[in-house]
Design an enzyme around this catalytic site. Structure first.
Site, PDB file in Angstrom:
ATOM      1  N   ASN A   1     -13.272  -3.851   3.804  1.00 15.95           N
ATOM      2  CA  ASN A   1     -13.952  -4.084   2.532  1.00 15.95           C
ATOM      3  C   ASN A   1     -13.522  -5.375   1.827  1.00 15.95           C
ATOM      4  O   ASN A   1     -13.621  -5.488   0.606  1.00 15.95           O
ATOM      5  CB  ASN A   1     -13.846  -2.847   1.640  1.00 15.95           C
ATOM      6  CG  ASN A   1     -12.418  -2.496   1.280  1.00 15.95           C
ATOM      7  OD1 ASN A   1     -11.487  -3.171   1.733  1.00 15.95           O
ATOM      8  ND2 ASN A   1     -12.238  -1.483   0.467  1.00 15.95           N
TER       9      ASN A   1
ATOM     10  N   GLU B   1       2.369  -6.113  -8.202  1.00 15.52           N
ATOM     11  CA  GLU B   1       1.805  -6.835  -7.054  1.00 15.52           C
ATOM     12  C   GLU B   1       2.004  -8.348  -7.203  1.00 15.52           C
ATOM     13  O   GLU B   1       2.333  -9.029  -6.227  1.00 15.52           O
ATOM     14  CB  GLU B   1       0.325  -6.484  -6.900  1.00 15.52           C
ATOM     15  CG  GLU B   1       0.135  -5.044  -6.419  1.00 15.52           C
ATOM     16  CD  GLU B   1      -1.293  -4.523  -6.518  1.00 15.52           C
ATOM     17  OE1 GLU B   1      -1.484  -3.326  -6.207  1.00 15.52           O
ATOM     18  OE2 GLU B   1      -2.206  -5.285  -6.903  1.00 15.52           O
TER      19      GLU B   1
ATOM     20  N   HIS C   1      -8.847  -7.154  -2.040  1.00 16.34           N
ATOM     21  CA  HIS C   1      -8.009  -6.259  -2.850  1.00 16.34           C
ATOM     22  C   HIS C   1      -7.968  -6.764  -4.281  1.00 16.34           C
ATOM     23  O   HIS C   1      -7.890  -7.974  -4.505  1.00 16.34           O
ATOM     24  CB  HIS C   1      -6.572  -6.224  -2.299  1.00 16.34           C
ATOM     25  CG  HIS C   1      -5.623  -5.567  -3.262  1.00 16.34           C
ATOM     26  ND1 HIS C   1      -5.475  -4.205  -3.335  1.00 16.34           N
ATOM     27  CD2 HIS C   1      -4.830  -6.084  -4.239  1.00 16.34           C
ATOM     28  CE1 HIS C   1      -4.627  -3.911  -4.312  1.00 16.34           C
ATOM     29  NE2 HIS C   1      -4.218  -5.032  -4.872  1.00 16.34           N
TER      30      HIS C   1
ATOM     31  N   TYR D   1       0.817  -1.214   0.000  1.00 18.66           N
ATOM     32  CA  TYR D   1       0.000   0.000   0.000  1.00 18.66           C
ATOM     33  C   TYR D   1       0.857   1.273   0.000  1.00 18.66           C
ATOM     34  O   TYR D   1       0.382   2.340   0.422  1.00 18.66           O
ATOM     35  CB  TYR D   1      -0.938  -0.010   1.207  1.00 18.66           C
ATOM     36  CG  TYR D   1      -2.140  -0.930   1.039  1.00 18.66           C
ATOM     37  CD1 TYR D   1      -3.051  -0.751  -0.010  1.00 18.66           C
ATOM     38  CD2 TYR D   1      -2.375  -1.965   1.935  1.00 18.66           C
ATOM     39  CE1 TYR D   1      -4.148  -1.585  -0.172  1.00 18.66           C
ATOM     40  CE2 TYR D   1      -3.481  -2.809   1.784  1.00 18.66           C
ATOM     41  CZ  TYR D   1      -4.360  -2.597   0.731  1.00 18.66           C
ATOM     42  OH  TYR D   1      -5.454  -3.421   0.577  1.00 18.66           O
TER      43      TYR D   1
END
Ligand code: IDP
Ligand code: MG
Length: 158
Positions: free
Chosen positions: A123, A137, A126, A60
């Site tokens: 949430n 990533e 990702h 992040y």
């Protein structure tokens, strides 16, 4: 010729998906993986880990100046995370559609966030937001040798 695995715009396009600790704790692992499988994306990488603080901060990094950054790192390191790589035509953008908007209040019903959560800071999932982040990533969370090779006997698409 050797296919360029992961290249955007090909049927080998790849994205990185992570089921965050709340998704694991709420028993939504199979539901979430199932939605990607049933859509027609090919699961080529999967592992369960406890992310370190350093990994969460790197993942992040683009949000490090945000007021919620420390809370986000705590959340992401608070339990087990399921790391996934899905492959398929348009999977980066299409994966984001399955995930839904960042704020679950804005996420459409039928999306994972729209159907299963209410809080932006919990949430569930990702998904890479574009070709560059997908590439970065996948290589951050997976070694090349952890990405599998397998074929559909009857291809679901050309
Ligand atoms: P994304 O996960 O939909 O790509 P990003 O803007 O990249 O959304 O933010 C990464 C994650 O940071 C979000 O999924 C959410 O967990 C968290 N986050 C984003 N905005 C907020 C906020 O305003 N408050 C708390 N957490 C947030
Ligand atoms: Mg993002």
């Amino acid at each position: 010729t050797v296919p360029v695995y992961g290249a955007p715009g090909t049927k080998q396009e790849r994205t990185f998906i992570a089921i965050k600790p709340d998704g694991v704790q709420r028993g939504l692992v199979s539901e979430i993986i199932g939605r990607f499988e049933k859509k027609g994306y090919k699961l080529v990488g999967m592992k369960m880990i406890n992310p370190t603080k350093a990994q969460a901060e790197e993942h992040y990094a683009d949000l490090s100046s945000k007021p919620f950054f420390n809370g986000l790192v705590k959340y992401f390191t608070s339990g087990a995370v399921v790391c996934l790589v899905f492959e398929g035509k348009g999977v980066i953008k299409g994966g984001r559609v399955l995930v839904g908007a960042t704020n679950p209040s804005d996420a459409n019903p039928g999306s994972i966030r729209g159907d299963f959560c209410v809080d932006i800071s919990r949430n569930l999932i990702h998904g890479s937001d574009g070709p560059e982040s997908a590439k970065a990533e996948i290589s951050m969370w997976f070694k090349d040798s952890e990405i599998t090779q397998w074929n559909f006997i009857t291809p679901v698409y050309e």
